[in-house]
Design a protein around this motif. Structure first.
Motif, PDB file in Angstrom:
ATOM      1  N   ALA A  28       0.805  -1.079  -0.007  1.00 43.19           N
ATOM      2  CA  ALA A  28      -0.072  -0.109  -0.009  1.00 43.19           C
ATOM      3  C   ALA A  28       0.967   1.262  -0.030  1.00 43.19           C
ATOM      4  O   ALA A  28       1.933   1.203   0.673  1.00 43.19           O
ATOM      5  CB  ALA A  28      -0.982  -0.013   1.126  1.00 43.19           C
ATOM      6  N   HIS A  29       0.283   2.127  -0.563  1.00 38.74           N
ATOM      7  CA  HIS A  29       0.871   3.466  -0.503  1.00 38.74           C
ATOM      8  C   HIS A  29      -0.150   4.535   0.016  1.00 38.74           C
ATOM      9  O   HIS A  29      -1.141   4.781  -0.667  1.00 38.74           O
ATOM     10  CB  HIS A  29       1.591   4.094  -1.617  1.00 38.74           C
ATOM     11  CG  HIS A  29       2.042   5.536  -1.788  1.00 38.74           C
ATOM     12  ND1 HIS A  29       3.243   5.862  -1.265  1.00 38.74           N
ATOM     13  CD2 HIS A  29       1.326   6.555  -2.216  1.00 38.74           C
ATOM     14  CE1 HIS A  29       3.250   7.075  -1.332  1.00 38.74           C
ATOM     15  NE2 HIS A  29       2.142   7.816  -1.751  1.00 38.74           N
ATOM     16  N   SER A 229       1.446   2.706   4.918  1.00 35.01           N
ATOM     17  CA  SER A 229       2.264   2.399   3.790  1.00 35.01           C
ATOM     18  C   SER A 229       3.271   1.335   4.021  1.00 35.01           C
ATOM     19  O   SER A 229       3.796   1.041   4.937  1.00 35.01           O
ATOM     20  CB  SER A 229       2.987   3.931   3.563  1.00 35.01           C
ATOM     21  OG  SER A 229       2.399   4.742   3.006  1.00 35.01           O
ATOM     22  N   GLY A 230       3.401   0.457   2.829  1.00 32.51           N
ATOM     23  CA  GLY A 230       4.268  -0.791   2.769  1.00 32.51           C
ATOM     24  C   GLY A 230       3.554  -1.972   3.177  1.00 32.51           C
ATOM     25  O   GLY A 230       3.979  -3.102   3.093  1.00 32.51           O
ATOM     26  N   GLU A 231       2.580  -1.893   3.966  1.00 34.78           N
ATOM     27  CA  GLU A 231       1.771  -3.232   4.217  1.00 34.78           C
ATOM     28  C   GLU A 231       1.069  -3.782   2.970  1.00 34.78           C
ATOM     29  O   GLU A 231       0.689  -3.031   2.134  1.00 34.78           O
ATOM     30  CB  GLU A 231       0.536  -2.707   5.200  1.00 34.78           C
ATOM     31  CG  GLU A 231       0.990  -2.760   6.725  1.00 34.78           C
ATOM     32  CD  GLU A 231      -0.464  -2.455   7.521  1.00 34.78           C
ATOM     33  OE1 GLU A 231      -0.390  -3.438   8.495  1.00 34.78           O
ATOM     34  OE2 GLU A 231      -1.161  -1.734   7.290  1.00 34.78           O
ATOM     35  N   THR A 232       1.104  -5.062   2.960  1.00 33.66           N
ATOM     36  CA  THR A 232       0.579  -5.544   1.936  1.00 33.66           C
ATOM     37  C   THR A 232      -0.997  -5.813   1.823  1.00 33.66           C
ATOM     38  O   THR A 232      -1.802  -5.738   2.801  1.00 33.66           O
ATOM     39  CB  THR A 232       0.790  -7.091   1.929  1.00 33.66           C
ATOM     40  OG1 THR A 232       2.216  -7.438   1.562  1.00 33.66           O
ATOM     41  CG2 THR A 232       0.222  -7.932   0.704  1.00 33.66           C
ATOM     42  N   VAL A 233      -1.624  -5.378   0.691  1.00 27.47           N
ATOM     43  CA  VAL A 233      -3.087  -5.290   0.590  1.00 27.47           C
ATOM     44  C   VAL A 233      -3.679  -6.013  -0.626  1.00 27.47           C
ATOM     45  O   VAL A 233      -2.929  -6.237  -1.739  1.00 27.47           O
ATOM     46  CB  VAL A 233      -3.714  -3.770   0.757  1.00 27.47           C
ATOM     47  CG1 VAL A 233      -3.312  -2.868   2.032  1.00 27.47           C
ATOM     48  CG2 VAL A 233      -3.050  -2.876  -0.495  1.00 27.47           C
ATOM     49  N   ILE A 234      -4.807  -6.569  -0.171  1.00 27.66           N
ATOM     50  CA  ILE A 234      -5.616  -7.094  -1.626  1.00 27.66           C
ATOM     51  C   ILE A 234      -6.847  -6.035  -2.090  1.00 27.66           C
ATOM     52  O   ILE A 234      -7.300  -5.752  -1.068  1.00 27.66           O
ATOM     53  CB  ILE A 234      -5.857  -8.364  -1.396  1.00 27.66           C
ATOM     54  CG1 ILE A 234      -4.833  -9.479  -0.900  1.00 27.66           C
ATOM     55  CG2 ILE A 234      -6.800  -9.241  -2.778  1.00 27.66           C
ATOM     56  CD1 ILE A 234      -5.273 -10.820  -0.458  1.00 27.66           C
ATOM     57  N   VAL A 235      -6.709  -5.655  -3.149  1.00 28.50           N
ATOM     58  CA  VAL A 235      -7.932  -5.076  -3.677  1.00 28.50           C
ATOM     59  C   VAL A 235      -8.738  -5.936  -4.390  1.00 28.50           C
ATOM     60  O   VAL A 235      -8.484  -6.417  -5.485  1.00 28.50           O
ATOM     61  CB  VAL A 235      -7.860  -3.673  -4.404  1.00 28.50           C
ATOM     62  CG1 VAL A 235      -8.979  -3.133  -5.027  1.00 28.50           C
ATOM     63  CG2 VAL A 235      -6.893  -2.814  -3.471  1.00 28.50           C
ATOM     64  N   ASP A 236      -9.928  -6.008  -4.063  1.00 26.97           N
ATOM     65  CA  ASP A 236     -10.980  -7.135  -4.743  1.00 26.97           C
ATOM     66  C   ASP A 236     -12.164  -5.797  -5.382  1.00 26.97           C
ATOM     67  O   ASP A 236     -13.042  -5.841  -4.772  1.00 26.97           O
ATOM     68  CB  ASP A 236     -11.561  -8.157  -4.099  1.00 26.97           C
ATOM     69  CG  ASP A 236     -12.487  -9.078  -4.905  1.00 26.97           C
ATOM     70  OD1 ASP A 236     -12.743  -8.830  -5.683  1.00 26.97           O
ATOM     71  OD2 ASP A 236     -12.744 -10.296  -4.015  1.00 26.97           O
TER      72      ASP A 236
END
Ligand code: PEP
Ligand code: MG
Length: 590
Positions: A28-29, A229-236
């Motif tokens: 994420a940013h 910022s920097g955390e992994t995210v999933i956008v569905d």
């Protein structure tokens, strides 16, 4: 607003409004409201003086630009000129020996960092100071500080409006809001998707996300506090969901869903050489909507027969002054060349409402209700020089390939008459100049997107060469629901019988007058609506390029006689829920 937050062993799930389909996984940013993305680097001790000089040069350029804008603003009506004058004076004041300027110089010297980064820091600090004030008027000055800072940064970097350019590839942007102008800066090579707190599915930012093929969701309450910022995210995108710090099983699951989607996309790609023809042999013309010139490749790769809607707003966004005739001509001529003889429907400027363009700030003023104010054709007819330059550019570009001219937000025949008069004048002028222009003169058509225009479509048809039905605005204005407002997104419904009747009436009026009619709103790109639109008589659809293969696939399954009969039944219904059920049943979903 449909928002909820769920925790599942470490991972955090936020739900919002469905934006653009697809799955994106990446870091994420989190974008601070109004902050530009600028590079930060160290300055050697012996380069410090030069860096301060560089800042001073940018300061001077910014002051000159503001003074020029102020001179221009004097030509505006008194009240607007006065208001804008105050604002520009305030901006100028901030650039003359102010706390902001002192702060930047101190930061360059003390922290030994480049001027852009120092400006960014100073803006954040000064803006935060304003925001914390109890007085609402003073708190709102924070926006002015950010705007002035952005101008300084643009003048420093010399590569204007480069937001999001310095992020690692695969980044997912998380922001309070992304304007259409922000979205225009997104490079799909760098950004994999985005999620925002504000915005609706039919807003222009969402349209752009679909056009770029970027998964996106909107209206996610509590998002900014829930992700770093920097955390992994999933956008569905299709589910309207963002998952922060997903568990390994979730990541695996979404990884495999991503692969399935990719396989489907490849399969759909095989349709490219097949005709868009119903099972009983009726041909439908499929074209692409373009937001930015770079989308030409994706339009051609899905087999678009032409561009059914070129939104020219891109030329006016993210810059300080509007482009002149020559620059517009060059941009359009390049696009025409890239389309290799396929026709392009060029819509004249449609800024205003949610589509703001910084370069036209002084023309737009400060409307009480932007959606009902000085938007689109109204702006062009008020600022005739701007309109003339655009028409001249289109006519000149039309010498290189087939184009049509499309007028946005037309409400009545008076606007068409005025536009034709201006067009005729521009043609005469270009001929006098001996400049090559389109021959024959391009057809002139109108968007049917204001309910009044749809209701008067039979009268308007006599004055124009074609209709393009804009279901996005037509739905918004008919139902009085802001297409970009996440709070009312659930009420936005193109299957409302009022909207469908307007589409039907306009289509039939166009057909009776024997002029081409197309749909270029988002309904055209959603296979759920294809059978209904064909059943209502539509034979031309224009949509975001990534939507085209699925719509073609749907067309090839449809029996036109059955679709026409189902459309007749649907049009006799009063309830949009029943209409949706009848349509989904026809589509084999229910
Ligand atoms: C519409 O309103 O349907 C349309 C195509 O125009 P825009 O989305 O650019 O307002
Ligand atoms: Mg519109």
């Amino acid at each position: 607003m449909k928002t909820e937050r769920t925790r599942t062993k470490g991972e955090r799930i936020f739900d919002g409004v469905v934006g653009a389909p697809g799955i994106a996984i990446g870091p994420a940013h989190v974008s601070e409201a109004g902050a530009l993305q600028v590079p930060e680097y160290e300055i050697a001790a012996d380069s410090m003086a030069a860096e301060i000089k560089r800042f001073e040069a940018a300061l001077e350029r910014s002051q000159n630009q503001l003074s020029k804008l102020k001179t221009k603003s004097l030509a505006l009506p008194d009240a607007t000129a006065e208001e804008l004058g105050y604002l520009l004076d305030a901006h100028l004041l901030m650039l003359t020996g102010s706390r902001l300027v002192r702060g930047v110089k101190e930061t360059i010297t003390n922290k030994r960092i480049n001027a852009e980064a120092a400006v960014q820091m100073a803006i954040s600090e000064v803006a935060r100071g304003f925001e914390s004030l109890p007085d609402a008027y003073m708190a709102a000055r924070a926006d002015d500080v950010r705007e002035v800072g952005a101008r300084l940064i643009r003048n420093l970097t010399d590569t204007p409006f480069q937001a999001f350019a310095h992020l690692p590839p695969g980044t997912i942007i998380v922001a309070e809001e992304l304007s259409p102008a922000d979205a225009a800066l997104i490079d799909p090579e760098i950004v994999a998707g985005f999620a925002t707190v504000l915005g609706g599915k039919e807003g222009h930012t969402a349209i752009m996300a679909r056009s770029f093929g970027l998964p996106a969701i909107f209206g996610v309450a509590g998002l900014l506090g829930g992700v770093k910022s920097g955390e992994t995210v999933i956008v569905d995108g299709a589910a309207g969901r963002i998952i922060v710090d997903p568990r390994p099983e979730t990541l695996k699951d979404y990884g495999s869903r991503q692969r399935t989607l990719e396989r489907e996309r490849r399969q759909l790609g095989r349709l490219i050489d097949l005709p868009a023809e119903t099972s009983d042999g009726v041909t439908v013309r499929l074209q692409a909507n373009l937001e930015l010139p770079r989308e030409v490749d994706s339009a051609l790769s899905v087999g678009a027969e032409g561009v059914g809607l070129l939104r020219t707003e891109f030329m006016f966004m993210n810059r300080d002054t509007p482009p002149g005739e020559d620059e517009q001509y060059e941009s359009l001529a390049a696009l025409i060349a890239a389309m290799g003889g396929r026709p392009i429907t060029i819509r004249t400027l449609d800024v205003g409402g949610e589509k703001l363009a910084y370069s036209l700030g002084e023309h737009l003023g400060d409307p009480v209700n932007p959606a009902l104010g000085l938007r689109a054709i109204r702006l062009s007819l008020k600022h005739v020089k701007l309109f003339e330059a655009q028409l001249a550019a289109i006519l000149r570009a039309g010498a290189h390939g087939p184009v049509r001219i499309l007028l946005p937000m037309i409400a009545g025949s008076g606007e068409i008459r005025q536009s034709r008069e201006i067009l005729t004048r521009v043609i005469k002028r270009l001929k006098r100049r001996g400049v090559p222009i389109a021959d024959p003169i391009p057809p002139l058509g109108v968007m049917i997107e204001v309910p009044g225009a749809a209701l008067a479509a039979d009268a308007l048809a006599a004055h124009v060469d074609f209709f393009a039905i804009g279901t996005n605005d037509l739905t918004m204005y008919t139902l009085a629901i802001d297409r970009a407002d996440e709070q009312v997104a659930h009420l936005y419904n193109p299957l409302h019988p009022g909207v469908l009747r307007l589409i039907q009436f306009a289509t039939q009026a166009g057909m009776r007058a024997r002029i081409p009619v197309s749909v270029c709103g988002e309904m055209a790109g959603d296979p759920r609506y294809t059978a209904l639109l064909l059943g209502l008589g539509m034979r031309e659809l224009s949509m975001a390029a990534p939507s085209l293969p699925r719509v073609k696939q749907r067309i090839r399954q449809i029996d036109m006689t059955a679709a026409t009969m189902r459309a007749e039944i649907i049009m006799s219904q009063a309830d949009s829920g029943r209409i949706a059920a009848l349509l989904d049943d026809f589509n084999g979903l229910a």
